[in-house]
Write a protein that holds these residues in place. Structure first.
Motif, PDB file in Angstrom:
ATOM      1  N   VAL A 230       6.527 -13.384   9.459  1.00  8.43           N
ATOM      2  CA  VAL A 230       6.491 -11.975   9.090  1.00  8.43           C
ATOM      3  C   VAL A 230       5.817 -11.790   7.738  1.00  8.43           C
ATOM      4  CG1 VAL A 230       7.913  -9.993   8.446  1.00  8.43           C
ATOM      5  CG2 VAL A 230       8.511 -11.369  10.448  1.00  8.43           C
ATOM      6  N   LEU A 231       6.161 -12.664   6.774  1.00 10.14           N
ATOM      7  CA  LEU A 231       5.538 -12.596   5.454  1.00 10.14           C
ATOM      8  C   LEU A 231       4.043 -12.832   5.549  1.00 10.14           C
ATOM      9  CD1 LEU A 231       5.749 -12.351   2.420  1.00 10.14           C
ATOM     10  CD2 LEU A 231       6.290 -14.780   2.312  1.00 10.14           C
ATOM     11  N   GLY A 232       3.646 -13.797   6.402  1.00 19.05           N
ATOM     12  CA  GLY A 232       2.221 -14.086   6.563  1.00 19.05           C
ATOM     13  C   GLY A 232       1.478 -12.885   7.082  1.00 19.05           C
ATOM     14  N   LYS A 233       2.063 -12.181   8.064  1.00 16.50           N
ATOM     15  CA  LYS A 233       1.408 -10.996   8.610  1.00 16.50           C
ATOM     16  C   LYS A 233       1.332  -9.882   7.573  1.00 16.50           C
ATOM     17  CE  LYS A 233       1.419 -10.984  13.587  1.00 16.50           C
ATOM     18  NZ  LYS A 233       1.555 -10.089  14.747  1.00 16.50           N
ATOM     19  N   ALA A 234       2.406  -9.717   6.817  1.00 20.51           N
ATOM     20  CA  ALA A 234       2.402  -8.673   5.796  1.00 20.51           C
ATOM     21  C   ALA A 234       1.347  -8.957   4.742  1.00 20.51           C
ATOM     22  CB  ALA A 234       3.788  -8.580   5.142  1.00 20.51           C
ATOM     23  N   ALA A 235       1.237 -10.220   4.344  1.00 21.95           N
ATOM     24  CA  ALA A 235       0.221 -10.576   3.350  1.00 21.95           C
ATOM     25  C   ALA A 235      -1.166 -10.324   3.890  1.00 21.95           C
ATOM     26  CB  ALA A 235       0.375 -12.050   2.957  1.00 21.95           C
ATOM     27  N   GLY A 236      -1.390 -10.673   5.166  1.00 20.60           N
ATOM     28  CA  GLY A 236      -2.697 -10.441   5.764  1.00 20.60           C
ATOM     29  C   GLY A 236      -3.037  -8.971   5.797  1.00 20.60           C
ATOM     30  N   LEU A 237      -2.050  -8.125   6.122  1.00 18.90           N
ATOM     31  CA  LEU A 237      -2.286  -6.686   6.169  1.00 18.90           C
ATOM     32  C   LEU A 237      -2.703  -6.150   4.811  1.00 18.90           C
ATOM     33  CD1 LEU A 237      -2.054  -3.800   7.263  1.00 18.90           C
ATOM     34  CD2 LEU A 237       0.403  -3.926   6.868  1.00 18.90           C
ATOM     35  N   MET A 238      -1.962  -6.533   3.778  1.00 15.85           N
ATOM     36  CA  MET A 238      -2.211  -5.942   2.481  1.00 15.85           C
ATOM     37  C   MET A 238      -3.498  -6.436   1.845  1.00 15.85           C
ATOM     38  SD  MET A 238       0.146  -3.786   2.196  1.00 15.85           S
ATOM     39  CE  MET A 238      -0.110  -3.321   0.500  1.00 15.85           C
ATOM     40  N   ILE A 239      -3.792  -7.726   1.958  1.00 12.49           N
ATOM     41  CA  ILE A 239      -4.982  -8.220   1.264  1.00 12.49           C
ATOM     42  C   ILE A 239      -6.263  -7.864   1.984  1.00 12.49           C
ATOM     43  CG2 ILE A 239      -3.730 -10.100   0.188  1.00 12.49           C
ATOM     44  CD1 ILE A 239      -4.908 -12.009   2.172  1.00 12.49           C
ATOM     45  N   LEU A 240      -6.147  -7.424   3.258  1.00 18.18           N
ATOM     46  CA  LEU A 240      -7.343  -6.983   3.957  1.00 18.18           C
ATOM     47  C   LEU A 240      -7.681  -5.524   3.659  1.00 18.18           C
ATOM     48  CD1 LEU A 240      -7.026  -8.779   7.365  1.00 18.18           C
ATOM     49  CD2 LEU A 240      -8.957  -8.882   5.819  1.00 18.18           C
ATOM     50  N   MET A 241      -6.854  -4.862   2.866  1.00 14.18           N
ATOM     51  CA  MET A 241      -7.155  -3.488   2.502  1.00 14.18           C
ATOM     52  C   MET A 241      -8.219  -3.504   1.423  1.00 14.18           C
ATOM     53  SD  MET A 241      -3.404  -1.708   2.579  1.00 14.18           S
ATOM     54  CE  MET A 241      -2.493  -1.647   4.121  1.00 14.18           C
ATOM     55  N   GLY A 242      -9.476  -3.529   1.863  1.00 16.29           N
ATOM     56  CA  GLY A 242     -10.600  -3.738   0.956  1.00 16.29           C
ATOM     57  C   GLY A 242     -10.769  -2.615  -0.051  1.00 16.29           C
ATOM     58  N   ALA A 243     -11.570  -2.920  -1.052  1.00 18.25           N
ATOM     59  CA  ALA A 243     -11.865  -1.921  -2.078  1.00 18.25           C
ATOM     60  C   ALA A 243     -12.529  -0.711  -1.435  1.00 18.25           C
ATOM     61  CB  ALA A 243     -12.810  -2.517  -3.124  1.00 18.25           C
ATOM     62  N   LEU A 244     -12.107   0.460  -1.796  1.00 23.56           N
ATOM     63  CA  LEU A 244     -12.641   1.679  -1.218  1.00 23.56           C
ATOM     64  C   LEU A 244     -13.630   2.269  -2.217  1.00 23.56           C
ATOM     65  CD1 LEU A 244      -9.299   3.109   0.184  1.00 23.56           C
ATOM     66  CD2 LEU A 244     -10.935   1.545   1.232  1.00 23.56           C
ATOM     67  N   LEU A 245     -14.887   2.217  -1.850  1.00 16.80           N
ATOM     68  CA  LEU A 245     -15.950   2.602  -2.778  1.00 16.80           C
ATOM     69  C   LEU A 245     -16.523   3.943  -2.346  1.00 16.80           C
ATOM     70  CD1 LEU A 245     -17.408  -0.950  -2.837  1.00 16.80           C
ATOM     71  CD2 LEU A 245     -16.224   0.142  -4.719  1.00 16.80           C
ATOM     72  N   THR A 246     -16.733   4.830  -3.263  1.00 16.17           N
ATOM     73  CA  THR A 246     -16.972   6.218  -2.910  1.00 16.17           C
ATOM     74  C   THR A 246     -18.422   6.661  -2.991  1.00 16.17           C
ATOM     75  OG1 THR A 246     -16.526   6.903  -5.176  1.00 16.17           O
ATOM     76  CG2 THR A 246     -14.661   6.840  -3.681  1.00 16.17           C
ATOM     77  N   THR A 247     -19.306   5.866  -3.550  1.00 15.43           N
ATOM     78  CA  THR A 247     -20.698   6.284  -3.698  1.00 15.43           C
ATOM     79  C   THR A 247     -21.413   6.260  -2.361  1.00 15.43           C
ATOM     80  OG1 THR A 247     -20.755   5.388  -5.919  1.00 15.43           O
ATOM     81  CG2 THR A 247     -22.873   5.808  -4.867  1.00 15.43           C
TER      82      THR A 247
ATOM     83  N   GLN B 163     -20.479   2.950   2.484  1.00 11.51           N
ATOM     84  CA  GLN B 163     -19.131   3.445   2.728  1.00 11.51           C
ATOM     85  C   GLN B 163     -18.903   4.741   1.946  1.00 11.51           C
ATOM     86  OE1 GLN B 163     -17.425  -0.571   1.475  1.00 11.51           O
ATOM     87  NE2 GLN B 163     -15.764   0.334   2.660  1.00 11.51           N
ATOM     88  N   SER B 164     -18.046   5.577   2.487  1.00 10.99           N
ATOM     89  CA  SER B 164     -17.637   6.791   1.780  1.00 10.99           C
ATOM     90  C   SER B 164     -16.126   6.927   1.867  1.00 10.99           C
ATOM     91  CB  SER B 164     -18.297   8.036   2.395  1.00 10.99           C
ATOM     92  OG  SER B 164     -19.697   7.979   2.275  1.00 10.99           O
ATOM     93  N   ASP B 165     -15.523   7.391   0.811  1.00  2.00           N
ATOM     94  CA  ASP B 165     -14.084   7.620   0.826  1.00  2.00           C
ATOM     95  C   ASP B 165     -13.771   8.810   1.735  1.00  2.00           C
ATOM     96  OD1 ASP B 165     -11.479   7.182   0.198  1.00  2.00           O
ATOM     97  OD2 ASP B 165     -11.598   7.903  -1.858  1.00  2.00           O
ATOM     98  N   ASN B 166     -12.576   8.778   2.319  1.00  2.00           N
ATOM     99  CA  ASN B 166     -12.082   9.867   3.171  1.00  2.00           C
ATOM    100  C   ASN B 166     -12.938  10.105   4.410  1.00  2.00           C
ATOM    101  OD1 ASN B 166      -9.947  10.417   1.342  1.00  2.00           O
ATOM    102  ND2 ASN B 166     -11.359  11.573   0.054  1.00  2.00           N
ATOM    103  N   LYS B 167     -13.614   9.064   4.882  1.00  2.00           N
ATOM    104  CA  LYS B 167     -14.371   9.128   6.130  1.00  2.00           C
ATOM    105  C   LYS B 167     -14.039   7.897   6.952  1.00  2.00           C
ATOM    106  CE  LYS B 167     -18.646  10.332   6.281  1.00  2.00           C
ATOM    107  NZ  LYS B 167     -20.110  10.380   6.073  1.00  2.00           N
ATOM    108  N   TRP B 168     -14.579   7.825   8.179  1.00  2.00           N
ATOM    109  CA  TRP B 168     -14.343   6.653   9.028  1.00  2.00           C
ATOM    110  C   TRP B 168     -14.784   5.377   8.335  1.00  2.00           C
ATOM    111  CZ3 TRP B 168     -18.270   3.372  10.074  1.00  2.00           C
ATOM    112  CH2 TRP B 168     -19.571   3.843   9.858  1.00  2.00           C
TER     113      TRP B 168
END
Length: 219
Positions: free
Chosen positions: A6-23, A36-41
């Motif tokens: 369970v911890l392994g899955k939780a760690a995988g979920l959180m660290i895969l949340m990549g940097a969200l770049l807005t330009t 990439q754009s923020d607040n879009k697909w």
């Protein structure tokens, strides 16, 4: 399911949340490409954009189709909903999708002797994915492993430091890296244009921590 899994899955979920770049850049036949754009697909689609940048750089699609192609590919490489990892790109799916557009694809990381914090973080990631070492080609680092005729969808931590004591707090980000002459260049989905990889190491552009891991692609 054990607490460790369970911890392994939780760690995988959180660290895969990549940097969200807005330009966002306008789409051209060449660089700068759509980003990439923020607040879009595209908010979490750095993996798809990195693969599509490879397609554009190798002439397999025109630059004007980067965004539409990234959207199509993103729908194919997201984690399965049942996996519990959210709306992010699965690196193993990226490798399978890349194989449709290349003569050779290999997932590489420092399996046998991880030294840096980024490399050790990747160990936690693959453990969270339930992948074993047989799925990876063992390398020491990106520059020495990447052939002059190859590209790599590289995995980085878009921060100057990696927090191994709290691995879930580390975001991950996909970028495209390749040689031009004797210089390594990186195309970042947050910018859409290439810059020397050194800029991201020395902080000229920003400061990233490198994981020496990624999907190596040969056309």
């Amino acid at each position: 399911m054990t607490a460790k899994k369970v911890l392994g899955k939780a760690a995988g979920l959180m660290i895969l949340m990549g940097a969200l770049l807005t330009t966002a850049c306008k789409t051209h036949d060449g660089q700068p490409y759509a980003t990439q754009s923020d607040n879009k697909w595209s908010r979490n689609a750095c993996g798809a954009f990195s693969l599509v940048y490879y397609l554009a750089e190798t002439g397999q699609i025109p630059g004007a189709k980067v965004e539409s192609t990234a959207k199509e590919i993103y729908s194919k490489i997201k984690f399965d909903p049942a996996a519990g990892f959210g709306e992010y790109s699965d690196p193993l799916k990226i490798a399978r999708e890349a194989a449709k557009y290349a003569s050779s694809v290999r997932f590489c990381m420092n399996v046998s002797n991880p030294q840096t914090d980024g490399e050790q973080l990747m160990e936690l990631l693959v453990a969270g994915l339930g992948a074993d070492a047989s799925k990876f080609t063992d390398i020491t680092d990106i520059p020495s492993a990447l052939g002059k005729n190859e590209y790599v969808i590289e995995i980085v931590v878009p921060r100057s430091n990696v927090n191994l004591s709290s691995p879930m707090l580390n975001p991950l980000h996909y970028v495209l890296t390749y040689w031009k002459g004797n210089t390594l260049y990186t195309l970042d989905p947050g910018r859409g244009k290439e810059e020397p990889r050194q800029n991201f190491i020395d902080g000229t552009t920003t400061k990233w921590s490198f994981c020496n891991s990624g999907i190596f692609i040969q056309k």
